[in-house]
Design an enzyme around this catalytic site. Structure first.
Site, PDB file in Angstrom:
ATOM      1  N   LYS A  72      -7.246   1.458  -2.879  1.00 35.48           N
ATOM      2  CA  LYS A  72      -6.855   1.041  -1.530  1.00 35.48           C
ATOM      3  C   LYS A  72      -7.044   2.182  -0.537  1.00 35.48           C
ATOM      4  O   LYS A  72      -7.399   1.956   0.631  1.00 35.48           O
ATOM      5  CB  LYS A  72      -5.397   0.561  -1.520  1.00 35.48           C
TER       6      LYS A  72
ATOM      7  N   THR B  84       0.869  -1.178   0.000  1.00 36.81           N
ATOM      8  CA  THR B  84       0.000   0.000   0.000  1.00 36.81           C
ATOM      9  C   THR B  84       0.900   1.221   0.000  1.00 36.81           C
ATOM     10  O   THR B  84       1.627   1.467   0.958  1.00 36.81           O
ATOM     11  CB  THR B  84      -0.930   0.012   1.222  1.00 36.81           C
TER      12      THR B  84
ATOM     13  N   LYS C 142       0.597   4.808   8.373  1.00 40.19           N
ATOM     14  CA  LYS C 142       1.227   5.157   7.090  1.00 40.19           C
ATOM     15  C   LYS C 142       0.187   5.273   5.992  1.00 40.19           C
ATOM     16  O   LYS C 142       0.183   6.223   5.200  1.00 40.19           O
ATOM     17  CB  LYS C 142       2.282   4.108   6.742  1.00 40.19           C
TER      18      LYS C 142
END
Length: 293
Positions: A173, A98, A241
Site C-alpha cells: 500500500k 492503511t 497520514k
C-alpha cells in the site's frame, strides 16, 4: 453451510459500502463504531450492534477493522479490552486500515500467540471502488490460511493479491500511495496548464487520459477537479497520514523519496488552509490559489 460471522469496526467513507456489500452477499455482520449514529443506516439494513470491540471480537469468526490511524489500530487490537485478547481461538483478524508495516507485524505475532490468524489487507479504489465491490486488496500474512478469507475479500474487491508475510500488504500500500502522490501533482498541473492556456480541460482529458499519461487519478479525479467537486472519496488528512508512514518506512530503509516528500509538503500546505477534510483531488484548489497570488 452457514457463512462466518463478520465483525466490522469502522464505517467511514469506504467502510460503510464494504459492510453493505458483505450483507448483500449473505454474510451476517456485527459491528461497532465510536459514534453509533454513524452506523444507524447499516443497523437498519440488518447489521447487529455490539457495545465495544471486546464484545464484538467474542462473537465474530472474522474481525475486520477499517479505522483512521495507526493509533486507532493499536487501540482496538491491544489491551485487555482489545480484539486480540478477546477473539475466539482460530478466528481471523483482518486490518484493512492503511497503517504501519511494523504494526502489522506486531499484531500478527501477538495474535499468533493466542492461536489467531492475523492479516494486514489495506485497500485502494476509493469510495467508488468500495461501493462497486471493486477494491484492490493487498494482503500480508500466512499463505496457509489465506483461502479461508478469499470469499470475503472477493465480495469487497476484484483484485485480491497475497503479497507475502505479515506487513507485506502495508508495504504494498505504501508503494501505491507513493505512486499516487507524485501522479496527483502531475494531474493537477496538467489541468491547470490546460486552463491557463485557454483550453477546455474536459476536451483535453479526452485526448490525454487514453495515452501514456493515463492514470486512475486522471480519469476519476480529473473531472472532479474541473467541476470543483472536492467531496472526499479519500480524505486529505488520511492521505497525509499515509505519506508520513511511507516516508518513515523509506527513511528506515535509507531510500530517498523526493517526489513523495514534495507531494506531502504541498498537501500539508493545503491542510493548513482548511483542506484536511476535502478529498485528495482538492490539491487542485491549492494550485489554483497559488496561481492567482
Amino acid at each position: 453451510m452457514s457463512k462466518p460471522v463478520i465483525g466490522f469496526i469502522g464505517t467511514g467513507v469506504m467502510g460503510k459500502s464494504m459492510v453493505r456489500n458483505l450483507m448483500k452477499a449473505g454474510f451476517p455482520v456485527q459491528m461497532f463504531t465510536r459514534t453509533k449514529e454513524k452506523a444507524e443506516e447499516l443497523l437498519n439494513e440488518g447489521a447487529e450492534w455490539q457495545e465495544n470491540p471486546a464484545e464484538l471480537a467474542k462473537e465474530a469468526d472474522i474481525m475486520i477493522t477499517m479505522v483512521g490511524y495507526p493509533s486507532d489500530v493499536k487501540e482496538v487490537y491491544f489491551g485487555n479490552d482489545g480484539i486480540i485478547h478477546n477473539a475466539k481461538e482460530g478466528s481471523y483478524l483482518v486490518d484493512m486500515t492503511t497503517s504501519s508495516p511494523q504494526l502489522a507485524e506486531e499484531i500478527y505475532e501477538k495474535a499468533k500467540e493466542r492461536g489467531l490468524h492475523a492479516y494486514d489487507a489495506p485497500v485502494s479504489g476509493g469510495d467508488t471502488g468500495a461501493k462497486q465491490g471493486k477494491l484492490t486488496i493487498m494482503a500480508g500474512g500466512e499463505a496457509e490460511h489465506f483461502e479461508k478469507l478469499l470469499p470475503v475479500f472477493q465480495v469487497m474487491g476484484e483484485n485480491v493479491v497475497l503479497q507475502g508475510p505479515a506487513g507485506a500488504g502495508q508495504h504494498t500500500k505504501m508503494c501505491n500511495q507513493i505512486a499516487i502522490a507524485s501522479n496527483m501533482m502531475g494531474v493537477v498541473e496538467a489541468i491547470t496548464y490546460a486552463e491557463t492556456a485557454g483550453l477546455d480541460p474536459k476536451t483535453v482529458l479526452q485526448s490525454i487520459e487514453f495515452g501514456a499519461a493515463g492514470s486512475w487519478s486522471l480519469s476519476n479525479l480529473g473531472p472532479r477537479m474541473i467541476d470543483d467537486n472536492f467531496d472526499p472519496g479519500f480524505y486529505v488528512k488520511h492521505f497525509i497520514k499515509d505519506m508520513e508512514i511511507a516516508i518513515q518506512s523509506a527513511d528506515q530503509m535509507e531510500l530517498p523519496v523526493p517526489g513523495l516528500k514534495l507531494a506531502k509538503s504541498l498537501y500539508d500546505e493545503l491542510s493548513k488552509v482548511g483542506g484536511s477534510n476535502d478529498g485528495t483531488q482538492a490539491l487542485y484548489k491549492y494550485y489554483k490559489m497559488k496561481a492567482e497570488q
